[in-house]
Design a protein around this motif. Structure first.
Motif, mmCIF file in Angstrom:
data_model
loop_
_atom_site.group_PDB
_atom_site.id
_atom_site.type_symbol
_atom_site.label_atom_id
_atom_site.label_comp_id
_atom_site.label_asym_id
_atom_site.label_seq_id
_atom_site.Cartn_x
_atom_site.Cartn_y
_atom_site.Cartn_z
ATOM 1 N N THR A 3 4.585 13.085 7.958
ATOM 2 C CA THR A 3 5.548 11.997 7.936
ATOM 3 C C THR A 3 5.421 11.193 9.222
ATOM 4 O OG1 THR A 3 7.865 11.425 7.512
ATOM 5 C CG2 THR A 3 7.473 13.246 9.009
ATOM 6 N N VAL A 4 5.728 9.895 9.152
ATOM 7 C CA VAL A 4 5.649 9.016 10.313
ATOM 8 C C VAL A 4 7.036 8.871 10.910
ATOM 9 C CG1 VAL A 4 5.109 6.691 11.129
ATOM 10 C CG2 VAL A 4 3.688 7.762 9.361
ATOM 11 N N MET A 5 7.126 9.077 12.225
ATOM 12 C CA MET A 5 8.401 8.947 12.912
ATOM 13 C C MET A 5 8.267 8.134 14.191
ATOM 14 S SD MET A 5 10.364 12.597 12.673
ATOM 15 C CE MET A 5 10.663 13.445 11.115
ATOM 16 N N VAL A 6 9.355 7.442 14.524
ATOM 17 C CA VAL A 6 9.481 6.862 15.865
ATOM 18 C C VAL A 6 9.789 8.011 16.805
ATOM 19 C CG1 VAL A 6 10.757 5.283 17.339
ATOM 20 C CG2 VAL A 6 10.383 4.703 14.936
ATOM 21 N N SER A 13 4.511 8.521 15.725
ATOM 22 C CA SER A 13 3.642 9.693 15.617
ATOM 23 C C SER A 13 3.630 10.166 14.174
ATOM 24 C CB SER A 13 4.138 10.829 16.522
ATOM 25 O OG SER A 13 4.191 10.424 17.877
ATOM 26 N N VAL A 14 2.489 10.718 13.771
ATOM 27 C CA VAL A 14 2.385 11.373 12.469
ATOM 28 C C VAL A 14 2.632 12.859 12.706
ATOM 29 C CG1 VAL A 14 0.938 11.821 10.458
ATOM 30 C CG2 VAL A 14 0.715 9.649 11.696
ATOM 31 N N SER A 39 11.284 -4.914 10.409
ATOM 32 C CA SER A 39 12.289 -4.052 11.023
ATOM 33 C C SER A 39 11.696 -2.719 11.465
ATOM 34 C CB SER A 39 13.464 -3.825 10.069
ATOM 35 O OG SER A 39 13.030 -3.270 8.856
ATOM 36 N N ASP A 40 10.611 -2.264 10.817
ATOM 37 C CA ASP A 40 9.935 -1.052 11.288
ATOM 38 C C ASP A 40 9.424 -1.248 12.715
ATOM 39 O OD1 ASP A 40 10.177 0.555 8.932
ATOM 40 O OD2 ASP A 40 8.583 -0.605 8.006
ATOM 41 N N HIS A 41 8.883 -2.433 12.970
ATOM 42 C CA HIS A 41 8.418 -2.752 14.329
ATOM 43 C C HIS A 41 9.598 -2.804 15.293
ATOM 44 C CE1 HIS A 41 6.193 -4.485 17.617
ATOM 45 N NE2 HIS A 41 6.885 -5.607 17.561
ATOM 46 N N MET A 42 10.728 -3.356 14.833
ATOM 47 C CA MET A 42 11.916 -3.423 15.680
ATOM 48 C C MET A 42 12.414 -2.015 16.008
ATOM 49 S SD MET A 42 15.547 -5.334 14.905
ATOM 50 C CE MET A 42 15.918 -4.248 13.511
ATOM 51 N N TYR A 43 12.480 -1.130 14.995
ATOM 52 C CA TYR A 43 12.912 0.247 15.227
ATOM 53 C C TYR A 43 12.001 0.937 16.243
ATOM 54 C CZ TYR A 43 15.446 -0.333 10.756
ATOM 55 O OH TYR A 43 16.247 -0.768 9.741
ATOM 56 N N THR A 44 10.694 0.695 16.091
ATOM 57 C CA THR A 44 9.729 1.317 17.001
ATOM 58 C C THR A 44 9.915 0.801 18.422
ATOM 59 O OG1 THR A 44 8.150 1.523 15.170
ATOM 60 C CG2 THR A 44 7.276 1.737 17.400
ATOM 61 N N ALA A 55 13.628 11.882 17.075
ATOM 62 C CA ALA A 55 12.591 11.411 16.167
ATOM 63 C C ALA A 55 13.216 10.861 14.884
ATOM 64 C CB ALA A 55 11.623 12.547 15.843
ATOM 65 N N THR A 56 12.782 9.667 14.487
ATOM 66 C CA THR A 56 13.385 8.953 13.365
ATOM 67 C C THR A 56 12.329 8.623 12.319
ATOM 68 O OG1 THR A 56 14.976 7.961 14.897
ATOM 69 C CG2 THR A 56 14.751 6.952 12.730
ATOM 70 N N PRO A 57 12.488 9.067 11.067
ATOM 71 C CA PRO A 57 11.514 8.757 10.016
ATOM 72 C C PRO A 57 11.498 7.263 9.687
ATOM 73 C CG PRO A 57 12.940 10.586 9.370
ATOM 74 C CD PRO A 57 13.559 9.955 10.583
ATOM 75 N N LEU A 58 10.326 6.753 9.383
ATOM 76 C CA LEU A 58 10.151 5.346 9.049
ATOM 77 C C LEU A 58 9.747 5.174 7.588
ATOM 78 C CD1 LEU A 58 8.200 3.926 12.134
ATOM 79 C CD2 LEU A 58 10.576 3.445 11.503
ATOM 80 N N GLY A 59 9.975 3.961 7.066
ATOM 81 C CA GLY A 59 9.509 3.589 5.735
ATOM 82 C C GLY A 59 10.627 3.364 4.748
ATOM 83 N N HIS A 60 10.886 2.073 4.416
ATOM 84 C CA HIS A 60 11.939 1.774 3.451
ATOM 85 C C HIS A 60 11.474 0.809 2.359
ATOM 86 C CE1 HIS A 60 12.394 -1.232 6.722
ATOM 87 N NE2 HIS A 60 12.617 -2.070 5.725
#
Length: 338
Positions: A3-6, A13-14, A39-44, A55-60
């Motif tokens: 899974t990909v997380m901030v 990171s994967v 917004s994924d870039h903004m979260y990162t 650590a926060t999961p990404l992908g919506h």
């Protein structure tokens, strides 16, 4: 599973995490594609998504195939292709601060119900195209907020994914004439290919004069200067110049809907707008539109496919995020899974 997380400011990171399983009221979905959103870039950049800490999961923007169905779940079968309402997950917003993210091998949909978190789609549509469902719902909501009539003439600022999605939704509603405005030639070419009636390159042309040529001149009583008879405007660009142009162009009774995220305050001359009686509305998310737009994607997926600029496999997901975050490098990046 992966899974990909901030994992920190400017850092993704994967990670290896435990694969979820489906309980009696749940559905397990194997991810097949997930789009990268601004917004994924903004979260990162911020290093996470409140209220979640660490650590926060990404992908919506996900789409996947059902691989397990709980005993108490009805309306779904193993092998179904499904789009998701990521705002209706009971364990938090998928990829936006909740417990899971769409950039994962698997996602479990708890308390799954047809028409709530999931909708089945035909198997013949490419995964990456179906993954546009979520951003296209954002665009559809902007059009619904504008609420144009079939005889209206509309101008869309910004030929990125949301602007192009708005174009498609406007045409779905039968709007008579849609102009798309941008400064990037290949974006404008894509808008024409998707169905725009005309385009304007605002870096080379006077937008107000061209709108008057295309839509006619507003001659309403009390309106001064050269004004366009354009009925509606959609701001999908997020640039201060858009507001300035609308103020200059808007004739009496025009409407403006803002769906773009403006990162800085915008100066608005209300005095100059008073006689126009311009209606301004803001558009956020998709209260009802997430599965409304699905029908149009099913019927016209070849047009929606033109919105995608890059398809990158999950084993290169970090490269995909870097590409999506580079200004001008890509329009719409979708990550695909095996």
């Amino acid at each position: 599973m992966k899974t990909v997380m901030v994992t920190g400011p400017g850092e993704i990171s994967v990670l290896e995490v435990e694969q979820p399983s489906a309980g009696p009221r749940d559905v397990l979905v194997k991810m097949k594609a997930c789009g990268i959103c601004g917004s994924d870039h903004m979260y990162t950049t911020y290093g996470g998504i409140p209220p979640r800490q660490g650590a926060t999961p990404l992908g919506h923007e996900p789409v996947g195939e059902i691989v397990a169905v709980g005993a108490e779940v009805t309306g779904f079968a193993v092998g179904d292709h499904v789009v998701m309402d990521t705002m209706r997950f009971t364990d938090g917003l998928l990829g936006s601060g909740g417990a899971q993210g769409g950039f994962s091998d698997y996602v479990v949909v708890k308390d799954a119900a047809a028409g709530v978190q999931l909708r089945v789609v035909p198997s013949g549509i490419p995964w990456e195209v179906v993954a546009l469902n979520e951003p296209m719902a954002v665009a559809r909501h902007a059009v619904n907020r504008l609420d144009p009539s079939p005889h209206d003439k509309v101008a869309v600022f910004g030929a990125g994914p949301i602007g192009l999605g708005a174009l498609l939704s406007l045409k779905r509603r039968g709007v008579a004439h849609v102009v798309v405005i941008d400064i990037v030639p290949n974006r404008l070419e894509k808008a024409l290919a998707i169905g725009a009636d005309a385009v304007i390159n605002s870096a080379e042309e006077n937008v107000v004069e061209r709108l008057v040529e295309l839509h006619g001149r507003s001659t309403a009583l009390g309106v001064r200067g050269l004004k366009a008879a354009t009925d509606g405007y959609i701001d999908a660009a997020g640039a201060p110049a858009v507001f300035q142009t609308v103020v200059e162009a808007a004739g009496h009774g025009a409407k403006l809907t803002v769906v773009a995220v403006h990162k800085k305050p915008v100066e608005l001359d209300l005095g100059a707008l008073l006689t126009t009686e311009l209606t301004i509305s803001l558009s956020m998310g998709y209260p009802t539109e997430i599965f409304e737009v699905t029908d149009d994607i099913i019927e016209n997926w070849q047009k929606y496919a033109l919105i995608i600029s890059d398809r990158i496999p999950f084993d290169r997901v970090e490269e995909a995020f870097e590409l999506a975050a580079t200004p001008g490098a890509a329009e719409k990046v979708v990550v695909t899974f095996d």
